[in-house]
Write a protein that holds these residues in place. Structure first.
Motif, PDB file in Angstrom:
ATOM      1  N   GLU A  56       0.276   4.834   6.811  1.00 56.36           N
ATOM      2  CA  GLU A  56      -0.814   5.713   8.443  1.00 56.36           C
ATOM      3  C   GLU A  56      -0.621   5.552   9.409  1.00 56.36           C
ATOM      4  N   THR A  65      -8.171   8.063   6.833  1.00 55.92           N
ATOM      5  CA  THR A  65      -7.469   6.379   6.137  1.00 55.92           C
ATOM      6  C   THR A  65      -8.560   6.980   4.097  1.00 55.92           C
ATOM      7  N   ILE A  74      -2.650  11.193  -4.087  1.00 56.41           N
ATOM      8  CA  ILE A  74      -1.472   9.830  -3.229  1.00 56.41           C
ATOM      9  C   ILE A  74      -2.431   8.629  -3.870  1.00 56.41           C
ATOM     10  N   ILE A  77      -1.741   4.018  -0.111  1.00 60.15           N
ATOM     11  CA  ILE A  77      -2.038   3.893   1.587  1.00 60.15           C
ATOM     12  C   ILE A  77      -1.704   2.578   2.078  1.00 60.15           C
TER      13      ILE A  77
END
Length: 283
Positions: A56, A65, A74, A77
């Protein structure tokens, strides 16, 4: 080898951007209604299949987030922002095992080639100096089937405020934003397929000072290198308010328009030959 030219069409001041958003971190979420609305819309779009490793750009306070961390597909991250104050705030307020926070510049991504399934960004890229450079970096770190999904602001954003200021003086008070064709020009050398949706969001205020205060609290003031110097004196503020008054609607409200683009870029050109380019407007 890829040649990258820093044309810097928006004349952003990165140090000013980082300082401004760092100072805004503690109060950002209290006035970021538009930012949350755009982020929610971006997340709701099925532009990209979000899974695996996600990067991100411009994580801010971690609003997006945290939502990404709730998605089971996911795995990890990488949340990046140029403003240390934002990253520190997000790290303490929205900690999660999946999230790795980092203060870094999107123009120089500290990740190896082909390491990310998805790169996402909501209302961040309009503050960056050199979008072509960022597009090249994003294409580099994406896997062959990877996807970039982002929201940014178009040229008609805050046109009412720009028009009102033009009746006060000749200085630049409002940030310039890239038109769609310039966004496409930045993306097309690095991605084989682009899709986009355009939306207009109009917010309403009882008084102009509510809008200007909100922009200041968001850290979204004038970040151009050619920004008007000095503070806004009372006389100029009154002239600005008078110019804006002509825009009141029948309900007695002052409008402020945000021109929002939601874009997807796929088929990254980071390790393959020429790819046929295709464009699609999803209206």
């Amino acid at each position: 080898a890829m040649s990258i030219t820093n044309t810097n069409p928006l004349q952003r001041n990165p140090q000013r951007v980082a300082r401004s958003f760092s100072m805004a971190a503690q109060r950002y979420d209290t006035v970021a209604g538009l930012q949350r609305q755009v982020a929610d819309q971006l997340l709701a779009m099925d532009f990209c299949s979000r899974h695996g490793a996600v990067l991100e750009l411009g994580c801010g306070t971690g609003y997006v987030t945290w939502q990404l961390a709730q998605e089971s597909a996911i795995e990890r991250i990488w949340a990046l922002d140029i403003a240390p104050g934002m990253v520190n705030y997000a790290r303490h307020r929205r900690a999660h095992d999946k999230i790795h926070w980092l203060v870094a510049d999107a123009h120089h991504l500290p990740y190896v080639t082909g390491s990310m399934e998805v790169v996402g960004s909501s209302l961040t890229l309009q503050w960056c100096e050199d979008l072509p450079r960022i597009c090249a970096e994003v294409a580099r770190v994406l896997k062959a089937e990877g996807c970039l999904q982002f929201a940014t602001l178009g040229v008609d954003t805050l046109w009412e405020l720009r028009q009102a200021w033009s009746m006060v003086d000749d200085h630049q008070h409002i940030n310039d934003f890239l038109p769609l064709d310039r966004l496409q020009t930045a993306l097309q050398p690095h991605f084989g397929r682009l899709r986009w949706v355009n939306d207009r969001i109009v917010l309403h205020y009882a008084q102009l000072t509510e809008l200007t205060r909100q922009l200041k609290l968001l850290g979204a003031g004038n970040h151009n290198r050619a920004a008007a110097p000095g503070l806004m004196g009372r006389t100029r503020l009154l002239r600005l308010q008078q110019a804006y008054e002509s825009l009141r609607d029948r309900q007695g409200r002052l409008p402020a328009t945000y021109d929002v683009f939601y874009l997807q870029a796929s088929e990254p050109r980071n390790r393959v030959g020429p790819v046929r380019s295709s464009l699609a407007y999803l209206g």
